[in-house]
Design an enzyme around this catalytic site. Structure first.
Site, PDB file in Angstrom:
ATOM      1  N   GLY A  31       7.184  -7.187  37.785  1.00  0.00           N
ATOM      2  CA  GLY A  31       8.389  -7.740  38.242  1.00  0.00           C
ATOM      3  C   GLY A  31       8.167  -9.054  39.147  1.00  0.00           C
ATOM      4  O   GLY A  31       7.462 -10.089  38.636  1.00  0.00           O
ATOM      5  N   LYS A  57      12.320  -3.573  49.658  1.00  0.00           N
ATOM      6  CA  LYS A  57      12.950  -2.374  50.352  1.00  0.00           C
ATOM      7  C   LYS A  57      11.956  -1.267  50.181  1.00  0.00           C
ATOM      8  O   LYS A  57      11.290  -1.021  49.331  1.00  0.00           O
ATOM      9  CB  LYS A  57      14.361  -1.986  49.810  1.00  0.00           C
ATOM     10  CG  LYS A  57      15.506  -2.678  50.161  1.00  0.00           C
ATOM     11  CD  LYS A  57      16.690  -2.239  49.259  1.00  0.00           C
ATOM     12  CE  LYS A  57      17.976  -3.228  49.722  1.00  0.00           C
ATOM     13  NZ  LYS A  57      19.174  -2.407  48.940  1.00  0.00           N
ATOM     14  N   ARG A  90       6.742 -12.872  27.160  1.00  0.00           N
ATOM     15  CA  ARG A  90       6.860 -11.509  26.313  1.00  0.00           C
ATOM     16  C   ARG A  90       6.605 -11.749  25.000  1.00  0.00           C
ATOM     17  O   ARG A  90       6.209 -10.728  24.280  1.00  0.00           O
ATOM     18  CB  ARG A  90       8.239 -10.959  26.598  1.00  0.00           C
ATOM     19  CG  ARG A  90       7.961 -10.118  27.984  1.00  0.00           C
ATOM     20  CD  ARG A  90       9.400  -9.286  28.151  1.00  0.00           C
ATOM     21  NE  ARG A  90       9.185  -8.339  29.188  1.00  0.00           N
ATOM     22  CZ  ARG A  90      10.368  -7.486  29.920  1.00  0.00           C
ATOM     23  NH1 ARG A  90      11.520  -7.970  29.476  1.00  0.00           N
ATOM     24  NH2 ARG A  90       9.974  -6.823  30.670  1.00  0.00           N
TER      25      ARG A  90
HETATM   26  N1  LIG Z   1      11.093 -10.376  54.449  1.00  0.00           N
HETATM   27  C1  LIG Z   1      11.983 -10.282  53.339  1.00  0.00           C
HETATM   28  N2  LIG Z   1      13.211 -10.027  53.626  1.00  0.00           N
HETATM   29  C2  LIG Z   1      13.991  -9.964  52.718  1.00  0.00           C
HETATM   30  N3  LIG Z   1      13.656 -10.012  51.305  1.00  0.00           N
HETATM   31  C3  LIG Z   1      12.574  -9.958  51.156  1.00  0.00           C
HETATM   32  C4  LIG Z   1      11.428 -10.301  51.926  1.00  0.00           C
HETATM   33  N4  LIG Z   1      10.338 -10.571  51.394  1.00  0.00           N
HETATM   34  C5  LIG Z   1      10.474 -10.398  50.212  1.00  0.00           C
HETATM   35  N5  LIG Z   1      11.626 -10.114  49.700  1.00  0.00           N
HETATM   36  C6  LIG Z   1      12.377 -10.421  48.539  1.00  0.00           C
HETATM   37  O1  LIG Z   1      12.009  -9.076  47.704  1.00  0.00           O
HETATM   38  C7  LIG Z   1      12.149  -9.388  46.581  1.00  0.00           C
HETATM   39  C8  LIG Z   1      11.491  -8.607  45.640  1.00  0.00           C
HETATM   40  O2  LIG Z   1      11.751  -7.529  45.755  1.00  0.00           O
HETATM   41  P1  LIG Z   1      11.283  -6.163  44.620  1.00  0.00           P
HETATM   42  O3  LIG Z   1      11.295  -4.919  45.116  1.00  0.00           O
HETATM   43  O4  LIG Z   1      12.577  -6.627  43.759  1.00  0.00           O
HETATM   44  O5  LIG Z   1      10.081  -6.658  44.054  1.00  0.00           O
HETATM   45  P2  LIG Z   1       9.479  -6.438  42.780  1.00  0.00           P
HETATM   46  O6  LIG Z   1       9.073  -4.862  42.649  1.00  0.00           O
HETATM   47  O7  LIG Z   1       8.140  -7.432  42.438  1.00  0.00           O
HETATM   48  O8  LIG Z   1      10.238  -6.749  41.636  1.00  0.00           O
HETATM   49  P3  LIG Z   1      10.869  -5.845  40.477  1.00  0.00           P
HETATM   50  O9  LIG Z   1      11.974  -4.846  41.280  1.00  0.00           O
HETATM   51  O10 LIG Z   1      11.585  -6.911  39.679  1.00  0.00           O
HETATM   52  O11 LIG Z   1       9.676  -5.111  39.978  1.00  0.00           O
HETATM   53  C9  LIG Z   1      12.068 -10.855  46.595  1.00  0.00           C
HETATM   54  O12 LIG Z   1      13.313 -11.458  45.874  1.00  0.00           O
HETATM   55  C10 LIG Z   1      12.099 -11.347  47.850  1.00  0.00           C
HETATM   56  O13 LIG Z   1      12.705 -12.512  48.289  1.00  0.00           O
HETATM   57  O1  LIG Z   2      13.352  -6.413  31.231  1.00  0.00           O
HETATM   58  C1  LIG Z   2      12.940  -4.973  30.948  1.00  0.00           C
HETATM   59  O2  LIG Z   2      12.523  -4.530  32.163  1.00  0.00           O
HETATM   60  C2  LIG Z   2      12.863  -4.294  29.979  1.00  0.00           C
HETATM   61  O3  LIG Z   2      12.913  -5.131  28.676  1.00  0.00           O
HETATM   62  C3  LIG Z   2      14.115  -3.178  29.832  1.00  0.00           C
HETATM   63  O4  LIG Z   2      15.422  -3.783  29.965  1.00  0.00           O
HETATM   64  P1  LIG Z   2      16.320  -2.778  30.378  1.00  0.00           P
HETATM   65  O5  LIG Z   2      15.967  -2.568  32.083  1.00  0.00           O
HETATM   66  O6  LIG Z   2      17.606  -3.398  30.361  1.00  0.00           O
HETATM   67  O7  LIG Z   2      16.321  -1.311  30.039  1.00  0.00           O
END
Ligand SMILES: Nc1ncnc2c1ncn2[C@@H]1O[C@H](COP(=O)(O)OP(=O)(O)OP(=O)(O)O)[C@@H](O)[C@H]1O
Ligand SMILES: O=C(O)[C@H](O)COP(=O)(O)O
Length: 401
Positions: free
Chosen positions: A358, A202, A41
């Site tokens: 993410g 999820k 970042r």
């Molecule tokens: N089959 C599974 N069973 C359980 N957990 C899983 C499975 N596949 C993936 N995951 C978990 O899902 C998590 C990521 O899910 P998440 O919805 O947070 O993804 P993301 O959208 O990329 O991340 P963020 O929410 O930070 O944007 C990872 O930690 C991973 O280990």
């Molecule tokens: O890391 C992030 O997703 C941004 O910096 C926003 O942070 P926040 O979820 O604490 O508002």
């Protein structure tokens, strides 16, 4: 997509000698010794800051770090100063506060091309409350507002939204513009076929994204923990895999929506199952319809990887959000890594590949393929909200183009 994309940009403003309040997202991870563990970042904020410096602006940087409740030393932005100075090639000055007399004095002595970093704006509760009086104080420091904090653009806070009401012009920085170009532009008018890959843990956190993407994509590939809710909805046994019982009807509805929209929705046909949720679990590959009792699915299987990769071959635009499996465990990272490799390969062949923030970004970085993608978003929550078709307050507050 509903989000505004045509915002006024930096290039249009007159910068020489101007005090510019730049909201950046320097919310980087620090270890227990306050060492930066990922500077993505900070590096992403550099082009805008350099441009301002090179055009003789006096740059006032503002950011949050973490979610402090009041002044909390471990959330100070001070540990970022050396890296920021190194990347910018100047000595970045650091203020002990983000408003007040001391800060005003430092701003007044800032030379053209100089950079001042304000202390964590979230040390004031007024920031997250979007308090107008606080926003006004921030605004009073400068002649011009630049928002380059895409990662925080989904928050209607004083430094991301409120300040733009008091400080004009209010324009987007280069990072903000690039994120909007890809996450709104490429997604709204993609080169087709357009595929989305959605994974993660999820169904519940990805409903909005899937609903929104189904309106637009030609192909939707699903992976990650959410697939077991889809399997169960179809009557498969899922062993002890992650299932959201209250989302079974929703999974069925999404499958039907895909059908009615003519979207080719692919679920993995085989999965890697484990006897426990652990890096050293025993594992085996089974058909999606035959997960044994006591086993849990933690990755997509080899046949699915092959089918997904072949399907992606025909596409021109791909957006990916969420890992295919528990990629944090080496044994269950194969699906995610193979998809990352496929996207890197297709990028080289002219396919637009967008990684929507993410954990999928972390996964792509882990395999060293980040620089091969067309775009890697610096926003987790912000990119998710954009993909859901929501408007971002930090973008709406900016002047129209
Ligand atoms: N089959 C599974 N069973 C359980 N957990 C899983 C499975 N596949 C993936 N995951 C978990 O899902 C998590 C990521 O899910 P998440 O919805 O947070 O993804 P993301 O959208 O990329 O991340 P963020 O929410 O930070 O944007 C990872 O930690 C991973 O280990
Ligand atoms: O890391 C992030 O997703 C941004 O910096 C926003 O942070 P926040 O979820 O604490 O508002």
């Amino acid at each position: 997509m509903a989000t505004k994309r045509s915002v006024s940009t930096l290039k249009e403003a007159d910068l020489k000698g101007k005090r510019v309040f730049v909201r950046v997202d320097l919310n980087v991870p620090l270890d227990e010794n306050l060492k930066i563990t990922d500077d993505t970042r900070i590096r992403a904020a550099v082009p805008t800051i350099k441009y301002l410096m090179d055009h003789g602006a006096r740059v006032i940087l503002s950011s949050h770090l973490g979610r402090p409740k009041g002044v909390t030393p471990k959330y100070s932005l001070k540990p970022l100063v050396p890296r920021l100075s190194e990347l910018l090639g100047v000595n970045v000055e650091m203020a002990n506060d983000c408003i007040g007399e001391e800060v005003e004095k430092m701003v007044a002595t800032l030379p053209d091309g100089g950079v001042l970093l304000l202390e964590n704006v979230r040390f004031y509760k007024e920031e997250e409350k979007n308090d107008p009086a606080f926003a006004k104080k921030l605004a009073s420091l400068a002649d011009l507002y630049v928002n380059d904090a895409f990662g925080t653009a989904h928050r209607a806070h004083a430094s991301t939204e409120g300040v733009a009401k008091f400080l004009k012009p209010a324009v987007a920085g280069f990072l903000m513009q690039k994120e909007l170009d890809y996450l709104v532009g490429a997604v709204a008018s993609p080169k087709r076929p357009f595929a989305a890959i959605v994974g993660g843990s999820k169904v519940s956190t990805k409903i909005g994204v899937m609903e929104s993407l189904l309106e637009n994509v030609d192909i939707l590939l699903l992976g990650g923990g959410m697939i077991f809710t889809f399997y169960k909805a179809q009557g498969y046994s899922v062993g002890s895999s992650l299932v959201e019982e209250d989302k079974l009807d929703l999974a069925t509805a999404l499958l039907e929506k895909a059908k009615s929209k003519g979207v080719s929705l692919l679920l993995p046909t085989d999965v890697v199952v484990a006897d426990k949720f652990a890096a050293d679990a025993d594992s085996k590959v089974v058909p999606a319809s035959g997960i044994p009792d006591g086993w849990m699915g933690l990755d997509i299987g080899p046949d699915s990887i092959k089918t997904f990769c072949e399907t992606l071959e025909s596409t021109k635009t791909i957006i990916w959000n969420g890992p295919m499996g528990v990629f944090e465990f080496e044994k269950f990272a194969v699906g995610t890594e193979e998809i990352a490799k496929k996207l890197a390969d297709l990028s080289g062949k002219g396919v637009t590949t967008i990684i929507g923030g993410g954990d999928s970004v972390a996964a792509v970085e882990k395999v060293g393929l980040a620089d091969k993608m067309s775009h890697i978003s610096t926003g987790g929550g912000a990119s998710l909200e954009l993909l859901e078709g929501k408007s971002l307050p930090g973008v709406l507050a900016l002047d129209d183009a």
